[in-house]
Write a protein that holds these residues in place. Structure first.
Motif, mmCIF file in Angstrom:
data_model
loop_
_atom_site.group_PDB
_atom_site.id
_atom_site.type_symbol
_atom_site.label_atom_id
_atom_site.label_comp_id
_atom_site.label_asym_id
_atom_site.label_seq_id
_atom_site.Cartn_x
_atom_site.Cartn_y
_atom_site.Cartn_z
ATOM 1 N N ARG A 75 41.110 34.270 23.185
ATOM 2 C CA ARG A 75 41.062 33.806 24.550
ATOM 3 C C ARG A 75 42.002 32.360 24.595
ATOM 4 N NH1 ARG A 75 35.580 35.545 27.443
ATOM 5 N NH2 ARG A 75 35.089 37.158 26.125
ATOM 6 N N VAL A 76 41.357 31.618 23.553
ATOM 7 C CA VAL A 76 42.089 30.153 23.736
ATOM 8 C C VAL A 76 43.494 30.258 23.620
ATOM 9 C CG1 VAL A 76 42.299 27.843 22.532
ATOM 10 C CG2 VAL A 76 40.038 28.955 23.269
ATOM 11 N N VAL A 77 44.082 30.990 22.442
ATOM 12 C CA VAL A 77 45.273 31.241 22.043
ATOM 13 C C VAL A 77 46.210 31.837 23.167
ATOM 14 C CG1 VAL A 77 46.882 32.533 20.614
ATOM 15 C CG2 VAL A 77 45.034 31.480 19.809
ATOM 16 N N GLY A 78 45.465 32.948 23.786
ATOM 17 C CA GLY A 78 45.908 33.660 24.929
ATOM 18 C C GLY A 78 46.216 32.559 26.347
ATOM 19 N N PHE A 79 45.341 31.680 26.451
ATOM 20 C CA PHE A 79 45.429 30.915 27.758
ATOM 21 C C PHE A 79 46.632 29.594 27.343
ATOM 22 C CE2 PHE A 79 41.115 32.266 28.936
ATOM 23 C CZ PHE A 79 41.487 32.678 30.044
ATOM 24 N N GLU A 80 46.695 29.238 26.027
ATOM 25 C CA GLU A 80 47.710 28.297 25.421
ATOM 26 C C GLU A 80 48.997 28.901 25.597
ATOM 27 O OE1 GLU A 80 46.519 27.125 21.740
ATOM 28 O OE2 GLU A 80 45.088 25.773 22.223
ATOM 29 N N LEU A 81 49.356 30.175 25.761
ATOM 30 C CA LEU A 81 50.548 30.822 25.671
ATOM 31 C C LEU A 81 50.805 30.857 27.366
ATOM 32 C CD1 LEU A 81 50.218 33.467 22.970
ATOM 33 C CD2 LEU A 81 52.009 31.379 22.984
ATOM 34 N N GLY A 82 49.926 30.667 28.182
ATOM 35 C CA GLY A 82 50.277 30.682 29.491
ATOM 36 C C GLY A 82 49.532 31.910 30.519
ATOM 37 N N ALA A 83 48.736 32.633 29.538
ATOM 38 C CA ALA A 83 47.938 33.647 30.257
ATOM 39 C C ALA A 83 47.058 33.243 31.483
ATOM 40 C CB ALA A 83 47.167 34.455 29.359
ATOM 41 N N ASP A 84 46.790 34.054 32.424
ATOM 42 C CA ASP A 84 45.958 33.621 33.668
ATOM 43 C C ASP A 84 44.452 33.975 33.514
ATOM 44 O OD1 ASP A 84 48.080 32.493 36.025
ATOM 45 O OD2 ASP A 84 49.208 33.798 34.687
ATOM 46 N N ASP A 85 44.543 35.260 32.817
ATOM 47 C CA ASP A 85 43.015 35.507 32.550
ATOM 48 C C ASP A 85 43.256 36.537 31.256
ATOM 49 O OD1 ASP A 85 40.480 36.328 33.065
ATOM 50 O OD2 ASP A 85 40.849 37.329 35.161
ATOM 51 N N TYR A 86 41.849 36.777 30.961
ATOM 52 C CA TYR A 86 41.784 37.390 29.820
ATOM 53 C C TYR A 86 40.544 38.568 29.910
ATOM 54 C CZ TYR A 86 41.642 37.649 24.392
ATOM 55 O OH TYR A 86 41.905 38.123 23.194
ATOM 56 N N VAL A 87 40.673 39.803 29.582
ATOM 57 C CA VAL A 87 39.812 40.942 29.854
ATOM 58 C C VAL A 87 39.544 41.652 28.614
ATOM 59 C CG1 VAL A 87 39.135 42.895 31.298
ATOM 60 C CG2 VAL A 87 40.348 40.998 32.316
ATOM 61 N N VAL A 88 38.341 41.582 28.073
ATOM 62 C CA VAL A 88 37.993 42.272 27.062
ATOM 63 C C VAL A 88 37.693 43.813 27.004
ATOM 64 C CG1 VAL A 88 36.492 42.342 24.846
ATOM 65 C CG2 VAL A 88 37.213 40.096 25.892
ATOM 66 N N LYS A 89 38.275 44.823 26.409
ATOM 67 C CA LYS A 89 38.012 45.989 26.581
ATOM 68 C C LYS A 89 36.715 46.518 25.948
ATOM 69 C CE LYS A 89 42.711 47.667 26.156
ATOM 70 N NZ LYS A 89 43.708 48.040 25.151
ATOM 71 N N PRO A 90 35.745 47.465 26.142
ATOM 72 C CA PRO A 90 36.063 48.223 27.470
ATOM 73 C C PRO A 90 35.693 47.231 28.603
ATOM 74 C CG PRO A 90 33.945 48.791 26.387
ATOM 75 C CD PRO A 90 34.516 47.823 25.270
ATOM 76 N N PHE A 91 35.957 47.578 29.725
ATOM 77 C CA PHE A 91 35.946 46.466 30.983
ATOM 78 C C PHE A 91 35.583 47.506 31.972
ATOM 79 C CE2 PHE A 91 40.554 47.019 30.277
ATOM 80 C CZ PHE A 91 40.780 47.457 31.588
ATOM 81 N N SER A 92 35.118 46.905 33.207
ATOM 82 C CA SER A 92 34.772 47.406 34.465
ATOM 83 C C SER A 92 36.427 47.494 35.211
ATOM 84 C CB SER A 92 33.987 46.889 35.196
ATOM 85 O OG SER A 92 33.957 47.288 36.721
ATOM 86 N N VAL A 93 36.809 48.752 35.685
ATOM 87 C CA VAL A 93 37.830 48.721 36.401
ATOM 88 C C VAL A 93 37.811 48.089 37.874
ATOM 89 C CG1 VAL A 93 39.650 50.250 37.672
ATOM 90 C CG2 VAL A 93 38.809 51.066 35.285
ATOM 91 N N ARG A 94 36.581 48.137 38.225
ATOM 92 C CA ARG A 94 36.306 47.341 39.517
ATOM 93 C C ARG A 94 36.435 45.749 39.305
ATOM 94 N NH1 ARG A 94 34.245 47.346 44.479
ATOM 95 N NH2 ARG A 94 32.746 45.667 45.266
#
Length: 234
Positions: free
Chosen positions: A90-109
């Protein structure tokens, strides 16, 4: 109608996302390849990108990096979709500029609520706020989502810009990490306060000569100084 680009290689998840996003009133484009996703993002200028990290042709992290580096897409919000749930991912994703991070499996709602929160925070919330702000070495143009430090334009992601403006609007008041998570990130129940620290660190690095306008209040959170002179004498 908002435009959402889905970069995801699982056919079943493609169909689920395409159906639910369209039901939610969004215009949707779907691709399974990272390179095509980059091309579509630059051509279509979507309002948001849903990006899987495990793609057949290239890592999703590289797709995110290229989107955030290109002038046409650097301000486009990106939500990463992945089976990787470790905090370091997650930290790597945010450092690249991602705005959010959703882990599969996730609720579509839940995903739809997160999308709404991100799209909502990109819209003007208060017409009475100053459209152009000058604060010492810092200049902020709210409408254009642009900032300058000592006359030089600084490139911020949409999330970094929101974080800076939120801190500025509440200057001289300490903002806890939890408050920033609620007000800047929106619905982010599984994101730790370390995310705030990571983004503030990157924001201060980009602000360079204006970095001291954002102070760390040990054990509590962050504070934007009351006046430019206060930072100069700190």
């Amino acid at each position: 109608m908002t435009r959402i680009l889905v970069v995801e290689d699982e056919p079943d998840l493609q169909r689920v996302l395409d159906y639910n996003l369209r039901q939610g009133g969004h215009e949707v484009s779907v691709t399974r390849l990272g390179l095509e996703g980059i091309k579509l993002a630059r051509e279509q200028r979507p309002d948001l990108v849903l990006l899987d990290l495990m793609l057949p042709d290239m890592p999703g992290t590289e797709v995110c990096k290229q989107l955030k580096e290109h002038p046409a897409t650097r301000g486009t919000p990106v939500i990463m979709l992945t089976a990787k749930g470790e905090e370091i991912d997650r930290v790597v994703g945010f450092e690249l500029g991602a705005d959010d991070y959703v882990v599969k499996p996730f609720s579509v709602r839940e995903l739809l609520l997160r999308i709404q929160a991100i799209l909502r925070r990109g819209r003007p919330e208060d017409d009475e706020l100053e459209p152009m702000v000058e604060f010492g070495r810092l200049k902020i143009d709210r409408g254009a989502h642009r900032i300058w430090v000592e006359g030089v334009e600084i490139e911020l992601t949409a999330l970094e810009f929101k974080l800076l403006v939120t801190l500025y609007d509440r200057r001289n008041r300490v903002q806890t990490r939890s408050a920033l998570l609620d007000d800047v990130w929106g619905i982010q129940a599984d994101i730790t306060t370390r995310t705030v620290d990571t983004h503030v660190k990157r924001l201060r690095e980009k602000l360079e000569a204006a970095r001291d306008y954002v102070e760390t209040v040990r054990g509590v959170g962050y504070r934007f100084v009351a006046t430019p002179e206060e930072a100069a004498t700190a």
